[in-house]
Write an enzyme that holds these catalytic residues in place. Structure first.
Site, mmCIF file in Angstrom:
data_model
loop_
_atom_site.group_PDB
_atom_site.id
_atom_site.type_symbol
_atom_site.label_atom_id
_atom_site.label_comp_id
_atom_site.label_asym_id
_atom_site.label_seq_id
_atom_site.Cartn_x
_atom_site.Cartn_y
_atom_site.Cartn_z
ATOM 1 N N HIS A 214 36.756 30.817 2.636
ATOM 2 C CA HIS A 214 37.388 29.542 2.302
ATOM 3 C C HIS A 214 36.291 28.513 2.083
ATOM 4 C CE1 HIS A 214 40.648 26.528 2.305
ATOM 5 N NE2 HIS A 214 39.713 25.734 2.794
ATOM 6 N N CYS A 215 36.235 27.972 0.874
ATOM 7 C CA CYS A 215 35.176 27.026 0.509
ATOM 8 C C CYS A 215 35.688 25.598 0.678
ATOM 9 C CB CYS A 215 34.734 27.271 -0.934
ATOM 10 S SG CYS A 215 33.374 26.192 -1.454
ATOM 11 N N PRO A 216 35.136 24.830 1.607
ATOM 12 C CA PRO A 216 35.598 23.437 1.762
ATOM 13 C C PRO A 216 35.150 22.530 0.627
ATOM 14 C CG PRO A 216 33.758 23.872 3.235
ATOM 15 C CD PRO A 216 34.093 25.182 2.591
ATOM 16 N N GLY B 2 37.831 23.099 -1.870
ATOM 17 C CA GLY B 2 39.151 22.868 -1.289
ATOM 18 C C GLY B 2 40.128 24.000 -1.533
ATOM 19 N N ASN B 3 39.639 25.224 -1.591
ATOM 20 C CA ASN B 3 40.526 26.353 -1.874
ATOM 21 C C ASN B 3 39.867 27.633 -1.356
ATOM 22 O OD1 ASN B 3 42.669 27.835 -2.784
ATOM 23 N ND2 ASN B 3 42.176 27.673 -4.949
#
Length: 304
Positions: free
Chosen positions: A89-91, A94-95
Site C-alpha cells: 500500500h503506497c501512501p 493513496g492506493n
C-alpha cells in the site's frame, strides 16, 4: 502525471467479499472438513492447498471478506480489502499497488527517477559553466534557485532511484514486495518461486506487458436490502420524546405517584384517581348530544 493518476484512481485488483449465502456455504464446508472441535481447544487453521508448477501453495481464509484468498493475494489493513497479487500500500499515491496497477506504478517511479537525474545533471552542468565565467561565489548569488534545485535533487535522487532499482529487481524475479518482505521464496525453506519463468525477459514481459485482467468490482451495483437494514440498525437513533412532567401540588413541589405498589406491579385502573372536570372544561366530544354547556358567571363577566 498520467501514470501517477492511473495508479491512484485505478482498481488495484480488489476481490469482492462473499455474499451472506456464500459465506454461510463456506462455513458449512469448513465445519464439514474440520469436524466438531472440543470446547477449549483451538480450531485448526483454515487453509487449502493448491498446486502451481509442481509447488504446493497455501490458500488462506480471510475472516473479514469471508473468502479463501487466491494465490499471491493479501488483505490490506488500510483499504480493508483483499487485493489480487498484492504488492504494497503506497501512501504517496493513496492506493494499493496490485495486479491491475503495478505496471503504472513502476512506470511512474521509473519516469520520476529519469526526471530527477535529468534535472540534477543539467543543473550541475549549468553551475559549472557559469562558474568558469564569473566564479563560483558570483554564480551562487546570481542563480540561487539553481543551487537549491541541485540540493533537492541530490537528497531525493537516492531514495527515488533506489526504489526504482528495487522494483526492477522484483520485476526480473516476478516477485512482489509482500513476498520479498515475508521471505516466501527466499526464506529458510528455500522454496523456488513457482511464478517465475526462469528468464528475466519473460518475467518482465509478464509483469509489465501481460494482459490486464478486467475489474471484478460492480461499480453500478445496487446495495442489498439486508445490508441497508443492518446499517440503519447500527446508526444511533435520535432522542425519544420525553414524558410529561408529573403534576405539581399547591406548594410547587411534584407529587409522587402512589399508583405503583411495593412489589413493582401496576395497580388496578379503578384505583387510579381521576380528576373531576367541570362542565366548561369537558370537551365537546365527551358531552352528550342535546346538552349545551352552561356558561359560568365568570365567563359572562369576561365577555362584558
Amino acid at each position: 502525471m498520467a501514470t501517477l493518476l492511473r495508479t491512484s484512481f485505478s482498481d488495484p485488483g480488489v476481490i469482492p467479499r462473499a455474499l451472506p449465502d456464500e459465506a454461510a456455504f463456506i462455513e458449512m464446508e469448513i465445519e464439514a472438513t474440520n469436524g466438531t472441535v472440543p470446547q477449549g481447544q483451538r480450531p485448526p487453521p483454515r487453509i487449502k492447498n493448491f498446486q502451481i508448477n509442481n509447488q504446493i501453495v497455501k490458500l488462506k481464509y480471510c475472516y473479514t471478506c469471508k473468502i479463501f484468498r487466491p494465490p499471491r493475494a493479501s488483505h490490506c489493513s488500510i483499504c480493508d480489502n483483499c487485493v489480487e497479487r498484492f504488492d504494497h500500500h503506497c501512501p504517496w499515491v493513496g492506493n494499493c499497488v496490485g495486479k491491475r496497477n503495478y505496471r503504472y506504478f513502476y512506470l511512474f517511479i521509473l519516469s520520476l527517477s529519469l526526471l530527477t537525474i535529468y534535472i540534477f545533471t543539467f543543473n550541475i552542468v549549468y553551475v559549472a559553466l557559469k562558474s568558469l565565467k564569473i566564479g563560483f561565489l558570483n554564480t551562487l548569488k546570481e542563480t540561487p534557485g539553481t543551487v537549491l534545485e541541485v540540493l533537492i535533487c541530490f537528497f531525493t535522487l537516492w531514495s527515488v532511484v533506489g526504489l526504482t532499482g528495487f522494483h526492477t529487481f522484483l520485476v526480473a524475479l516476478n516477485q512482489t514486495t509482500n513476498e520479498d518482505i515475508k521471505g516466501s521464496w527466499t526464506g529458510k525453506n528455500r522454496v523456488q518461486n513457482p511464478y517465475s519463468h526462469g528468464n528475466i525477459v519473460k518475467n518482465c514481459c509478464e509483469v509489465l506487458c501481460g494482459p490486464l485482467p478486467p475489474s471484478v468490482l460492480d461499480r453500478r451495483g445496487i446495495l442489498q436490502q439486508e445490508e441497508s437494514t443492518a446499517q440503519e440498525e447500527s446508526c444511533p437513533r435520535g432522542p425519544t420524546a420525553q414524558e410529561p412532567p408529573a403534576g405539581k401540588g399547591p406548594g410547587g413541589q411534584a407529587e409522587e405517584s402512589s399508583t405503583q405498589q411495593k412489589d413493582g406491579s401496576l395497580p388496578h385502573p379503578s384505583a387510579v384517581p381521576v380528576p373531576s372536570l367541570s362542565s366548561a372544561e369537558v370537551p365537546e366530544k365527551q358531552q352528550t348530544s342535546g346538552e349545551l354547556p352552561v356558561p359560568s358567571q365568570d365567563t359572562g363577566q369576561a365577555e362584558h
